[in-house]
Design a protein around this motif. Sequence first.
Motif, PDB file in Angstrom:
ATOM      1  N   ALA A 122      54.621  10.886  -4.938  1.00 12.91           N
ATOM      2  CA  ALA A 122      55.936  11.364  -5.367  1.00 12.91           C
ATOM      3  C   ALA A 122      56.965  11.224  -4.257  1.00 12.91           C
ATOM      4  N   VAL A 123      56.609  11.602  -3.034  1.00 12.00           N
ATOM      5  CA  VAL A 123      57.601  11.539  -1.966  1.00 12.00           C
ATOM      6  C   VAL A 123      57.927  10.097  -1.605  1.00 12.00           C
ATOM      7  N   LEU A 124      56.940   9.206  -1.613  1.00 12.76           N
ATOM      8  CA  LEU A 124      57.216   7.804  -1.292  1.00 12.76           C
ATOM      9  C   LEU A 124      58.060   7.150  -2.381  1.00 12.76           C
ATOM     10  N   GLU A 125      57.793   7.480  -3.630  1.00 14.14           N
ATOM     11  CA  GLU A 125      58.587   6.910  -4.723  1.00 14.14           C
ATOM     12  C   GLU A 125      60.020   7.424  -4.676  1.00 14.14           C
ATOM     13  N   GLN A 126      60.206   8.696  -4.329  1.00 14.93           N
ATOM     14  CA  GLN A 126      61.563   9.233  -4.232  1.00 14.93           C
ATOM     15  C   GLN A 126      62.321   8.596  -3.076  1.00 14.93           C
ATOM     16  N   ILE A 127      61.618   8.297  -1.985  1.00 16.61           N
ATOM     17  CA  ILE A 127      62.273   7.618  -0.863  1.00 16.61           C
ATOM     18  C   ILE A 127      62.736   6.233  -1.297  1.00 16.61           C
ATOM     19  N   ARG A 128      61.875   5.514  -1.998  1.00 16.73           N
ATOM     20  CA  ARG A 128      62.250   4.174  -2.479  1.00 16.73           C
ATOM     21  C   ARG A 128      63.451   4.242  -3.424  1.00 16.73           C
ATOM     22  N   THR A 129      63.481   5.254  -4.260  1.00 15.69           N
ATOM     23  CA  THR A 129      64.512   5.350  -5.294  1.00 15.69           C
ATOM     24  C   THR A 129      65.818   5.924  -4.780  1.00 15.69           C
ATOM     25  N   CYS A 130      65.725   6.964  -3.953  1.00 15.17           N
ATOM     26  CA  CYS A 130      66.916   7.720  -3.553  1.00 15.17           C
ATOM     27  C   CYS A 130      67.307   7.548  -2.092  1.00 15.17           C
ATOM     28  N   VAL A 139      65.924  12.815  -0.059  1.00 12.98           N
ATOM     29  CA  VAL A 139      64.677  13.458  -0.468  1.00 12.98           C
ATOM     30  C   VAL A 139      64.528  14.806   0.227  1.00 12.98           C
ATOM     31  N   THR A 140      64.135  15.825  -0.529  1.00 11.24           N
ATOM     32  CA  THR A 140      63.879  17.152   0.035  1.00 11.24           C
ATOM     33  C   THR A 140      62.518  17.638  -0.420  1.00 11.24           C
ATOM     34  N   MET A 141      61.984  18.585   0.334  1.00 13.70           N
ATOM     35  CA  MET A 141      60.725  19.192  -0.070  1.00 13.70           C
ATOM     36  C   MET A 141      60.883  19.877  -1.428  1.00 13.70           C
ATOM     37  N   GLU A 142      62.045  20.484  -1.646  1.00 17.57           N
ATOM     38  CA  GLU A 142      62.302  21.147  -2.914  1.00 17.57           C
ATOM     39  C   GLU A 142      62.265  20.153  -4.073  1.00 17.57           C
ATOM     40  N   GLY A 143      62.834  18.971  -3.842  1.00 20.26           N
ATOM     41  CA  GLY A 143      62.855  17.960  -4.875  1.00 20.26           C
ATOM     42  C   GLY A 143      61.468  17.459  -5.221  1.00 20.26           C
ATOM     43  N   VAL A 144      60.649  17.244  -4.207  1.00 23.27           N
ATOM     44  CA  VAL A 144      59.275  16.806  -4.450  1.00 23.27           C
ATOM     45  C   VAL A 144      58.504  17.901  -5.178  1.00 23.27           C
ATOM     46  N   ALA A 145      58.728  19.144  -4.771  1.00 18.76           N
ATOM     47  CA  ALA A 145      58.052  20.265  -5.440  1.00 18.76           C
ATOM     48  C   ALA A 145      58.412  20.310  -6.922  1.00 18.76           C
ATOM     49  N   ALA A 146      59.678  20.085  -7.232  1.00 18.07           N
ATOM     50  CA  ALA A 146      60.107  20.113  -8.631  1.00 18.07           C
ATOM     51  C   ALA A 146      59.478  18.964  -9.414  1.00 18.07           C
ATOM     52  N   THR A 147      59.430  17.795  -8.796  1.00 21.77           N
ATOM     53  CA  THR A 147      58.867  16.624  -9.473  1.00 21.77           C
ATOM     54  C   THR A 147      57.385  16.797  -9.766  1.00 21.77           C
ATOM     55  N   THR A 148      56.682  17.402  -8.817  1.00 22.89           N
ATOM     56  CA  THR A 148      55.227  17.552  -8.963  1.00 22.89           C
ATOM     57  C   THR A 148      54.832  18.908  -9.540  1.00 22.89           C
TER      58      THR A 148
END
Length: 204
Positions: free
Chosen positions: A31-39, A44-53
């Motif tokens: 999730a964090v690597l995909e968000q880095i590629r996309t955004c 990218v924030t820890m909060e954002g990854v937490a929400a995604t997962t």
Amino acid sequence: MTSQDADRPGPAGASRRSKITPEREREFFDAVLEQIRTCGYDAVTMEGVAATTRCSKSTLYRQWRTKPQFVAAALRSSARARFALIDTGTLAGDLREAARCAGEWSPKDATLFQALGHAVLQDRELAQALREALIDPEIAALNGILRRGVERGEVDADNPALEYLPAQIFGVLRVRPVLEGRHADPDYVLRFVEAAVLPALGLE
């Protein structure tokens, strides 16, 4: 406030024990690597990854205290030497197969390199993790391909082009998106190897 400041961990004495399973950890890393590629890294924030997962951000903070540590762990978890599986029996065949292989994974890796570009200049651990995950294993595998070619007598050990082959392969993957706005796909990298790499090594 920077995105890194926003991702401050809890108290220094907080427990880092985790009940995260390997499968769940892999989900966080993907999730964090995909968000880095996309955004991009900064977005990218820890909060954002937490929400995604669908987990609490405290779960991530307990295991990885800062965003750079989290991203570094995700990068290291994805380390693999894809070139290491290549062995066609000839140096020219190995390099052609390496070209096709590099072109296949170029879109994901090139996007990640670009997204992390500025961040790795500021964070030594992040830079080291990127090297360990995406650069060092492949360079070692490429050098193994070249070494086998030398041992088989296909190319002279003192051929000056040998030293620059990893830079050529990695360079074309990174540069084509900048010059032409397109990823270096398998056909492009193969044509590059045919036109620039094999002749320099005296191969056909």
